[in-house]
Structures are given as structure tokens and as C-alpha cells.
Motif scaffolding. Sequence first.
Motif, PDB file in Angstrom:
ATOM      1  N   VAL A 159     -14.024  66.602 -77.322  1.00 46.93           N
ATOM      2  CA  VAL A 159     -14.672  66.690 -76.331  1.00 46.93           C
ATOM      3  C   VAL A 159     -16.174  66.128 -76.685  1.00 46.93           C
ATOM      4  N   PHE A 160     -16.555  66.264 -78.060  1.00 48.73           N
ATOM      5  CA  PHE A 160     -17.745  65.705 -78.494  1.00 48.73           C
ATOM      6  C   PHE A 160     -17.781  64.141 -78.486  1.00 48.73           C
ATOM      7  N   TYR A 161     -16.526  63.611 -78.844  1.00 45.52           N
ATOM      8  CA  TYR A 161     -16.578  62.061 -78.811  1.00 45.52           C
ATOM      9  C   TYR A 161     -16.319  61.684 -77.541  1.00 45.52           C
ATOM     10  N   PHE A 162     -15.618  62.264 -76.425  1.00 40.56           N
ATOM     11  CA  PHE A 162     -15.470  61.831 -75.418  1.00 40.56           C
ATOM     12  C   PHE A 162     -16.742  61.953 -74.857  1.00 40.56           C
ATOM     13  N   THR A 163     -17.645  62.764 -74.778  1.00 40.93           N
ATOM     14  CA  THR A 163     -18.806  63.080 -73.811  1.00 40.93           C
ATOM     15  C   THR A 163     -19.876  61.924 -74.405  1.00 40.93           C
ATOM     16  N   THR A 164     -20.039  62.014 -75.631  1.00 44.72           N
ATOM     17  CA  THR A 164     -21.067  61.124 -76.430  1.00 44.72           C
ATOM     18  C   THR A 164     -20.579  59.535 -76.522  1.00 44.72           C
ATOM     19  N   GLY A 165     -19.331  59.555 -76.534  1.00 47.46           N
ATOM     20  CA  GLY A 165     -18.641  58.331 -76.574  1.00 47.46           C
ATOM     21  C   GLY A 165     -18.933  57.506 -75.279  1.00 47.46           C
ATOM     22  N   PHE A 166     -18.683  58.225 -74.108  1.00 48.06           N
ATOM     23  CA  PHE A 166     -18.575  57.621 -72.800  1.00 48.06           C
ATOM     24  C   PHE A 166     -20.186  57.327 -72.368  1.00 48.06           C
TER      25      PHE A 166
END
Length: 188
Positions: free
Chosen positions: A123-130
Motif C-alpha cells: 500500500v505504501f508503494y501503490f499510494t506514493t507510486g501512483f
Amino acid sequence: MVGTIVWLGSEVMFFAGLFAIYFSLRSAAPELWAEQSSLLNVPFSLVNTMILVSSSFTCQMGVFAAEKMRPRSTSGHPKDWGMVEWFFLTYALGAIFVSGQIYEYAMLVSEGVTLSSDSYGSVFYFTTGFHGLHVTAGLIAFLLVIGRAYAVKSFGHKEATSAIVVSYYWHFVDVVWIGLFVVIYVLK
């Protein structure tokens, strides 16, 4: 302009979904969140956040210049900068922010927090990545608006409107990041 506002409404829903995923997974594993969030470098991220937020101010200065039909500087002094100079500065600040995110990702991966390590990493990489992808899209938009200012013979209402529309998107991306920063880095 209206189309951009409607599209940003759909982006609000997209990021609302990401926030919902974040809070759902966080409530299911509070111990994991406490452990993994302790690895975050909050002071570094705060500085990176301040860089992104300051880019909203430089972006708006570019819009003010575009509204005055001043595409480029009338002198070398920043008080006389045109839209192009302000947007180049905004671009630089946005690029520094994205570079900071990449650096943070590298540090977290070295600590074992990866996209596939656990629900926190995902969830960290999905939210900050998007969000990072949206910032990158904004950077491309700035280059297109700057290029358009150089390509036209006469800077007019259409070019100024393009600058305003890009600023809507950029301010949206900044506001979303402030929300992400508060949720991911500040709330414990």
C-alpha cells in the motif's frame, strides 16, 4: 478547462480509493504498521514535501505571468519573470521531489520494505507510486506548455488557458500529497 475539472473529479475518486485501501489494511494490521512506519525518514520526507508545496507557489506565479500575457522574462530579475521561467522553476522543484521519492524508495528497499514484502509495503508503494506517476505527468505537461509558449508567434488567450489548466492539475497533485504525507508519515 471544464474537461480538466471533471477529469480531476475522477482523480479525486481514484485517490479516495487508495486512501480507503490504506486505512483498511492499516486497521487490519496495526502492529505491522507501527513496525514498518518506524522505518520512514520523516524529516527527509517533510523537506521533500516542502519542496513540492513550494512548487505550487512558483506554478501560480507562472499563471499570474501567463494571465498578464507575459510568456517570458522582460529582464533577468525574478520580479520580471514570465510564465516560462516560473514553470521551469516549478519543473525543477517537481523533479527534485520525484528524485527524493526514488531515494526514499531505495532506502526502504534496503530496509526490506518492498512492494511484495507485506501489506504495508504494497500500500505504501501503490499510494506514493501512483502519486509519483501523477507528478511525472505534471512535469511532462509543464514541458508541453513551455514548448507551446516558444512555438507560437503570439502568446494569447489559448496559451494562457493551457497554463491555467496545468496549474489546476499541479495544485491537485500537491494537495493529494499533503493528504498522503499526513496519513502516511504523521498519523500514528
